[in-house]
Enzyme design. Structure first.
Site, mmCIF file in Angstrom:
data_model
loop_
_atom_site.group_PDB
_atom_site.id
_atom_site.type_symbol
_atom_site.label_atom_id
_atom_site.label_comp_id
_atom_site.label_asym_id
_atom_site.label_seq_id
_atom_site.Cartn_x
_atom_site.Cartn_y
_atom_site.Cartn_z
ATOM 1 N N GLU A 62 0.702 -1.087 0.038
ATOM 2 C CA GLU A 62 0.043 0.074 -0.054
ATOM 3 C C GLU A 62 0.779 1.198 -0.103
ATOM 4 O O GLU A 62 0.524 2.295 -0.610
ATOM 5 C CB GLU A 62 -0.935 -0.067 1.038
ATOM 6 C CG GLU A 62 -2.148 -0.838 1.019
ATOM 7 C CD GLU A 62 -1.865 -2.257 1.137
ATOM 8 O OE1 GLU A 62 -0.746 -2.699 1.794
ATOM 9 O OE2 GLU A 62 -2.870 -3.175 1.107
ATOM 10 N N HIS A 131 -11.477 -5.317 7.740
ATOM 11 C CA HIS A 131 -12.098 -5.231 6.665
ATOM 12 C C HIS A 131 -13.466 -4.472 7.073
ATOM 13 O O HIS A 131 -14.523 -4.337 5.741
ATOM 14 C CB HIS A 131 -12.626 -6.603 5.916
ATOM 15 C CG HIS A 131 -11.651 -7.367 5.318
ATOM 16 N ND1 HIS A 131 -10.617 -7.827 6.190
ATOM 17 C CD2 HIS A 131 -11.283 -7.823 4.212
ATOM 18 C CE1 HIS A 131 -9.564 -8.605 5.387
ATOM 19 N NE2 HIS A 131 -10.124 -8.491 4.191
#
Lengths: 326, 384
Positions: A62, A131
């Protein structure tokens, strides 16, 4: 063109497609955004039509995704990067906060960083850890970033267009539990400004402010309250940085009561800022303290408990009752 | 000059290409080190990296190093005198920076860390521009696109990714320029540098990673960063790495030129480890006597990059006394210009707090700017 009815996912896909068609400098980057079309299929078909040079599958890193997007922006590109899930943004947080947010100022305005970071966020999809988070306040707190979240297909389409056209970095939070909700999109419409709040239901007794996934919840709460004879106004905030305090103020001056609803933890969240500002601005108009409904000061729980953690109809209506009882 | 990737990956020992010059051989067990000028100022050849410079060019490199060292010394003094809040000295790293900086082309793009004063010099950035952030009047302050020299980056290693992204853009544009990212041995431990290696390799980005291994990351020695010579890291990512004598301006120039050319011709990234030494402190805030021995510095002083080129110029009769005298005068003038510039550098206007935060504006910034202006104005009213 007449309005069409489509899901939030399809609206974002259409928006990316439009941006890629209109500007050769626009790039889509992220993990699995190519052949797979993203884990939520938001980028479905884009690589096929625009090629691997425009729709770029990245390594699973990321910080690397955001850091290279910064470099591409410095070269004149307009990258739209996807962070696969909310809880995965933190390896990139350093690049976003220490680099992306500040570079324009460090260069005394000589360079621009038109980077959009798309983040599917929020809970209620029964996912595993990392999540289902709502980290928007962590980004709104950082000067140099703009933070927005659409709640329906039309805003999903138009706000993404506006975010891509912006010369500032924009964090674009997508309410993943609403991805498959359908609503109308008019591609010939003139969209509202990116950072303007919108009244999505008019009322006279109390104002509910929400954004992203909680707008629908608040509309349902307002409908339920109506059956009990209460008239609730619902404002879709749309932007967490900057916040359209003027719109909230105008509503609260008419209703006298305010409840802010978001999935993110209440403590030091967007609602805290709104409560403080509106108290300053509307002290003599308020009939009750500004109340907040949101997540707890706890890690997002295992999904079997998420219904308890997330604000639902009952918790919103309970806050409404408390505010009306003053 | 070009070099194929195999050659770059494996510097070989071999016969000299240049009659009369010696070839340096590495001692057994010692990593290969590209060297073209020994610490004694003797010219040697390397089979894969050669360079042929005119006397003018050699004097030019010498001048760059002397002026950069003088600028650096002046900045250190200014910090001691309280004119700068902090200074990160490059003392000892002049060859690494001038050699690599002079290898770049005008259309190449440089991503520095915060110590690349010599590279900035090569790029034509006015040295006084570098001092604003250390004086506390800005956080960078120059236009990166004016000299293709990005802002100094304080967070270690972040810029390796910016360089990689920029290089990906260069490749997309079909341009034949290259990008060079500077970082230190400490930064080699950072995830961003590792991610930059990965991204640059998989996208074959035209970027050169230039690691100045100055042996120390503040007080942490290189042994705290790695168990293998840093240049060998590249192999694991799929591109060549080479260790160059970072105190040898000729070798650094030759190797960097080759790496940039490699990048320009679509052969992808390369890692250069410039093996050098930070003679001073990490910054003016630390005290190297607490963590390293004097003998170590003395050992490296014998390898001084400026001294060795001076010896070579003297021995070959490539510069006369008039050149050195004129350079001394030029250095004095530069020092004075820097000193005067720092002392007369205006503090930024108060309202600068609110400037350039957003390109497109932001309602909260507008609101707070107005509040701040009104607050400031209230003092003026009081004093009336």
């Amino acid at each position: 063109m007449a309005a069409e009815k489509l899901s939030v996912v399809k609206a974002i896909n259409a928006s990316l497609r439009t941006a890629l068609e209109n500007d050769p400098k626009v790039l889509v980057m992220g993990e699995d955004v190519g052949k797979l079309g993203g884990v939520f299929r938001v980028t479905d078909g884009l690589q096929k039509d625009f090629g691997e040079d425009r729709v770029i599958d990245t390594p699973l890193a990321e910080s690397g995704i955001v850091g290279t997007a910064i470099g591409l922006a410095l070269r004149g590109y307009r990258p739209v990067v996807e962070i696969q899930f909310d809880g995965f943004v933190f390896p990139a947080y350093d690049q976003i906060v220490t680099q992306l947010a500040k570079m324009h100022a460090r260069a005394l305005g000589k360079i621009k960083l038109p980077v959009v970071i798309r983040i599917p966020y929020g809970g209620a999809i029964g996912a595993v850890e990392h999540h289902s988070e709502s980290p928007e306040a962590l980004f709104a707190h950082v000067a140099g970033l703009k933070v927005v979240s659409p709640s329906n297909a039309s805003d999903a389409y138009w706000m993404l267009q506006q975010a891509i056209q912006s010369d500032d970095p924009v964090i674009y939070f997508e309410p993943k539990r609403r991805y498959h909700d359908k609503s109308e999109l008019d591609r010939s419409a003139i969209p509202a400004p990116l950072h303007a709040a919108r009244t999505v239901r008019q009322g006279t007794d109390l104002t509910l402010v929400a954004y992203g996934p909680m707008v629908k919840t608040c509309l349902e709460a307002a409908a339920a309250a109506e059956e009990e004879g209460k008239s609730l106004e619902v404002l879709d905030l749309r932007s967490m940085s900057p916040v359209d305090f003027d719109a909230i103020q105008a509503s609260v001056e008419r209703t006298g009561r305010l409840v802010v609803v978001h999935e993110a933890p209440v403590f030091l969240g967007t609602g805290a800022e709104i409560a403080a500002r509106i108290t300053e601005r509307c002290f003599y108009h308020l009939e009750a303290p500004v109340l907040r409904v949101g997540g707890y000061h706890a890690p997002y729980p295992p999904s079997r408990l998420e219904d308890e953690y997330l604000p639902g109809l009952d918790r919103v209506l309970d806050a409404v009752d408390r505010a009306l009882a003053y | 000059m070009t070099v194929d990737s195999t050659a770059a990956r494996k510097p070989r020992r071999g016969s000299s290409k240049r009659a009369g010059a010696k070839t340096r051989a590495a001692a057994p067990g010692e990593p290969e080190l590209v060297q073209l000028l020994t610490p004694e100022g003797e010219r040697v050849e390397h089979p894969d990296y050669s360079i042929d410079l005119t006397a003018d060019e050699l004097r030019g490199l010498y001048r760059d190093m002397v002026l950069t060292r003088r600028f650096d010394a002046e900045a250190t003094t200014l910090q001691r005198q309280g004119e700068l809040g902090l200074w990160a000295s490059l003392l000892g790293q002049e060859a690494a920076q001038i050699g690599s900086g002079r290898a770049t082309r005008a259309d190449d793009y440089v991503f520095p860390t915060y110590r690349e004063h010599g590279v900035a010099w090569c790029r034509g950035v006015d040295p006084t521009n570098l001092l604003g952030m250390f004086r506390g009047v800005n956080h960078g302050g120059w236009d990166p696109n004016e000299n293709n020299f990005h802002l100094y980056t304080i967070v270690i290693g972040s810029q390796a990714l910016h360089a990689t992204g920029y290089a990906m853009g260069v490749a997309k544009d079909g341009a034949d320029s290259a990008v060079i990212a500077y970082f230190g041995d400490g930064a080699s431990s950072q995830g961003d540098v590792a991610e930059a290696f990965t991204f640059s390799a998989v996208y074959n980005a035209p970027v050169v990673f230039f690691c100045q291994n100055n042996q120390w990351a503040i007080s942490e020695p290189t042994e705290r960063q790695t168990r293998v010579p840093l240049y060998q890291r590249a192999q694991g990512y799929g591109f060549p790495g080479v260790r160059v004598d970072g105190n040898d301006v000729l070798a650094v120039l030759a190797v960097t030129k080759a790496a940039l050319e490699r990048a320009r011709t679509g052969q992808g990234p390369m890692l250069i480890e410039a093996f050098t030494y930070r003679m001073g402190a990490h910054t003016t805030s630390d005290d190297p006597t607490k963590y390293r021995r004097d003998e170590e510095r003395e050992l490296w002083e014998a390898k001084d990059p400026i001294l060795r080129l001076r010896t070579y110029l003297d021995r070959e009769g490539l510069a006369d006394e008039a050149f050195f005298a004129a350079l001394e005068t030029e250095a004095d003038a530069l020092a004075k210009r820097v000193r005067d510039a720092v002392r007369t550098m205006p503090d930024p206007d108060n309202m600068a707090i609110f400037e350039n935060i957003y390109a497109d504006g932001h309602a909260l910034v507008d609101e707070e700017r107005a509040q701040f202006a009104a607050y400031q104005a209230s003092f003026a009213e009081e004093s009336n």
